[in-house]
Enzyme design. Structure first.
Site, short mmCIF file in Angstrom:
data_model
loop_
_atom_site.label_atom_id
_atom_site.label_comp_id
_atom_site.label_asym_id
_atom_site.label_seq_id
_atom_site.Cartn_x
_atom_site.Cartn_y
_atom_site.Cartn_z
CD GLU A 37 8.29 2.57 1.28
OE1 GLU A 37 7.25 3.23 1.37
OE2 GLU A 37 9.35 3.02 0.78
NE ARG A 265 -3.53 6.06 7.83
CZ ARG A 265 -2.26 5.66 7.72
NH1 ARG A 265 -1.43 5.74 8.73
NH2 ARG A 265 -1.79 5.21 6.58
CE LYS A 275 6.08 2.87 7.24
NZ LYS A 275 6.36 1.68 6.41
P1 ATP Z 1 3.56 6.10 6.11
O1 ATP Z 1 3.39 6.31 7.60
O2 ATP Z 1 4.93 6.43 5.67
O3 ATP Z 1 2.45 6.67 5.29
P2 ATP Z 1 2.46 3.50 6.17
O4 ATP Z 1 2.29 3.53 7.64
O5 ATP Z 1 1.30 3.57 5.28
O6 ATP Z 1 3.50 4.58 5.78
P3 ATP Z 1 3.20 0.97 4.98
O7 ATP Z 1 4.44 0.22 5.21
O8 ATP Z 1 2.89 1.35 3.60
O9 ATP Z 1 3.34 2.24 5.88
O10 ATP Z 1 1.98 0.22 5.62
C1 ATP Z 1 1.76 -1.16 5.44
C2 ATP Z 1 0.30 -1.47 5.65
O11 ATP Z 1 -0.13 -1.07 6.94
C3 ATP Z 1 -0.56 -0.75 4.64
O12 ATP Z 1 -1.51 -1.64 4.13
C4 ATP Z 1 -1.21 0.34 5.44
O13 ATP Z 1 -2.45 0.65 4.93
C5 ATP Z 1 -1.29 -0.28 6.84
N1 ATP Z 1 -1.26 0.77 7.86
C6 ATP Z 1 -0.34 1.73 8.01
N2 ATP Z 1 -0.65 2.55 9.02
C7 ATP Z 1 -1.81 2.08 9.55
C8 ATP Z 1 -2.66 2.51 10.62
N3 ATP Z 1 -2.38 3.57 11.37
N4 ATP Z 1 -3.78 1.79 10.86
C9 ATP Z 1 -4.06 0.70 10.12
N5 ATP Z 1 -3.32 0.27 9.10
C10 ATP Z 1 -2.20 0.94 8.80
#
Ligand code: ATP
Ligand code: MG
Length: 565
Positions: A37, A265, A275
């Site tokens: 996003e 994650r 974020k």
């Molecule tokens: P927020 O921190 O606001 O919850 P987000 O980190 O999930 O947002 P996105 O932009 O939706 O942000 O993430 C894009 C992709 O990265 C998604 O498929 C998410 O699952 C993956 N992702 C995000 N954070 C991690 C992480 N810490 N480890 C592995 N994958 C991640």
């Protein structure tokens, strides 16, 4: 070597994909996507997901799409979108022509809303967002059905088209799926598909005043793009029944049907990874921006001096698992050191200079000595470093009263200047406050290159820089951004900001660096002999270079691994 023990950790996602290929599911194709996003900069957790998705596509001869999941106009910007594109490319991945935006699918997604209404499985609800959540029930008590549930298909079609036309105020109505208000899975209790929100979208402008919710956009986007394996993080596991429920309603025979697979994650010690929190750090001025070298963002890591290779290696080593865990930031640093050790040229720099006058070296004389650019890689060659009567060493490398086991320079002691000579300290010069401002030494001309031919040994080897070869530089030293390993996860729920490390940045202004680094471009990486790896910061102006300390030489991870063995 086959001792029955698998050397690569088993990866359940690969197992699933290989099984799908064997059974010729989706014609054996593998199509993945990375769907950020654009509401912030990417971080090292995203890098794990990027390496995984692009890596699987590469491994199985498929493709990976980059898709902006831009369904939430208020928090999304073009700046974020551009930074994401730049970061994924910098990490070394290529989506070819497959850059997509969920916002490009708004019309199709809207039509699916119409389709669901036609099937009698979606309805317009007149409750406010608060009423919707108040009537959702609890995990143990069923929710209450919305009066909208009883509406006819015709009325729903009419109201939904009026929602789109902008006839109702924000938040006054929603489109909801008609599933089950007593489902044990809260996500199936008539989830909201569309909300009314007059917000200008960075791509579609004011074309829409209704926007689909994440759950009604994500799987649909996967379906439109022919994604075979939709890999996401564990928190979406409970959304999977809904993901599949929508696909059951919209998927046509003969088209690829995506499958959602969840993995744990990445959590990294001494930092935060949401974020929202990273944005708070930026907005509160706790860091200098999204690309502050202390940030776990890709842009921060890049500015710090990380290489894409080190980040990809890290992603490989942590692998993927089904259970949440915390990865030691020392492992990330270890991967970086291994990479920089191979490729970073060595130079000499003195962070806290102490003047040394070599009394028996002729005034005005100078000579060039040979220094090795990288002992790990002979092809990087040698360079000449000038030696003269006045040189600088590190303040720390001299003690007037050396404690036991101090092997560097002290009055009457001999030490080696790397690539140069043995020197012996003959005295100190102090200012009126008693501070040492200079030390006096003599050198042994027979030890040229830093080796004696009478077998005499010295224990201390010091880096140094001669006065005429030194250029001044600012050096920024970094420490962890937080003082505790898990700032987001304390027993008493303390706010993570309590643990911001006040000493995470230390700026040294009058450091001395070898003139050979003059003109090095921002991003250039060096090993400063004995001190660590450093990288030229974009703040460098002509003649006044600024360096970031990328990482120290001491490898705590290697120690951990060794003691585990
Ligand atoms: P927020 O921190 O606001 O919850 P987000 O980190 O999930 O947002 P996105 O932009 O939706 O942000 O993430 C894009 C992709 O990265 C998604 O498929 C998410 O699952 C993956 N992702 C995000 N954070 C991690 C992480 N810490 N480890 C592995 N994958 C991640
Ligand atoms: Mg997310």
């Amino acid at each position: 070597m086959d001792n029955g023990v698998k050397t690569t950790p088993s990866n359940f996602i690969r197992d699933i994909i290989e099984e799908d290929i064997r059974s010729n599911k989706n014609g054996g194709q593998v199509v993945t996507r990375f769907p950020p996003e654009p509401n912030g900069y990417l971080h090292i957790g995203h890098a794990k997901s990027i390496c995984l998705n692009f890596g699987l596509a590469r491994q199985y001869g498929g493709r990976c799409h980059l898709r902006m999941d831009d369904t939430n106009p208020e928090k999304e910007t073009v700046e974020y979108t551009d930074s994401i594109i730049n970061d994924v490319r910098w990490l070394g991945f290529d989506w070819g022509e497959h850059l997509y935006y969920a916002s490009d699918y708004f019309e199709q997604i809207y039509q699916w809303g119409v389709l669901l209404i036609g099937k009698g499985v979606a309805y317009v609800c007149d409750m406010s967002p608060d009423e919707v959540s108040a009537t959702r029930g609890t995990p143990t008590a069923p929710g209450t059905e919305s009066p909208g549930r009883k509406r006819s298909v015709e009325e729903n079609l009419y109201l939904f088209s009026r929602m789109r036309a902008g006839e109702y105020p924000d938040g006054s109505r929603t489109l909801r799926a008609r599933i089950d208000m007593s489902s044990p899975n809260m996500h199936l209790r008539d989830p909201v598909l569309y909300r009314i929100k007059r917000a200008e979208h960075h791509r579609t402008g004011n074309a829409w005043c209704i926007y689909p919710m994440y759950d009604f956009a994500h799987g649909q986007s996967d379906y439109i793009e022919g994604i075979t394996h939709s890999i996401c993080t564990l928190e979406f596991e409970v959304h999977r029944p809904l993901y599949d429920w929508f696909l059951d309603k919209i998927a046509e025979a003969g088209r690829v049907r995506p499958r959602q697979i969840e993995f744990a994650r990445l959590n990294l010690s001494y930092t935060v990874m949401s974020k929202r929190k990273l944005l708070e750090l930026v907005e509160s001025g706790s860091v200098r921006g999204w690309d502050d070298p202390r940030m776990p963002t890709i842009s921060g890591l890049r500015r710090r001096g990380y290489t894409p290779e080190a980040i990809r290696d890290f992603a490989d080593r942590i692998g993927v698992a089904k259970a949440d865990n915390m990865v030691d930031v020392a492992l990330l640093e270890h991967c970086l050191r291994e990479d920089l050790n191979r490729r970073a040229p060595r130079v000499m720099a003195v962070l806290n200079p102490l003047k040394v006058v070599i009394e028996n070296y002729p005034e005005g004389a100078t000579e060039e000595l040979e220094a090795i650019n990288n002992p790990e890689d002979e092809s990087m060659g040698k360079r000449k470093v000038p030696f003269a009567r006045v040189v600088y060493i590190e303040k720390d490398d001299f003690r007037e009263d050396p404690p036991p086991k101090y092997f560097r320079l002290a009055p009457g002691r001999e030490a080696r200047l790397k690539f140069a000579y043995y020197i012996t300290c003959t005295g100190v010069v102090k200012d009126d406050k008693g501070e040492i401002v200079e030390i006096r030494c003599v050198y042994d001309p027979t030890t040229r290159g830093g080796w004696s031919n009478d077998g005499r040994k010295v224990k201390g080897t010091l880096h140094w820089i001669s006065a005429e070869d030194a250029i001044e530089a600012e050096v920024r030293l970094y420490d962890h951004l937080f003082t505790v390993p898990e700032p987001e996860n304390t027993k008493d729920g303390t706010d993570y900001r309590t643990f911001i490390n006040p000493d995470s940045l230390k700026v040294l202004t009058r450091c001395l660096v070898e003139s050979s680094v003059k003109g090095a471009k921002p991003g250039s990486r060096f090993q400063f002999e004995r001190l660590g790896y450093f990288c030229v910061d974009p703040d460098s102006r002509r003649g006044a270079p600024v360096f970031n300390r990328t990482v120290m030489l001491r490898d705590t991870w290697a120690k951990i691994e060794k003691s585990a063995r």
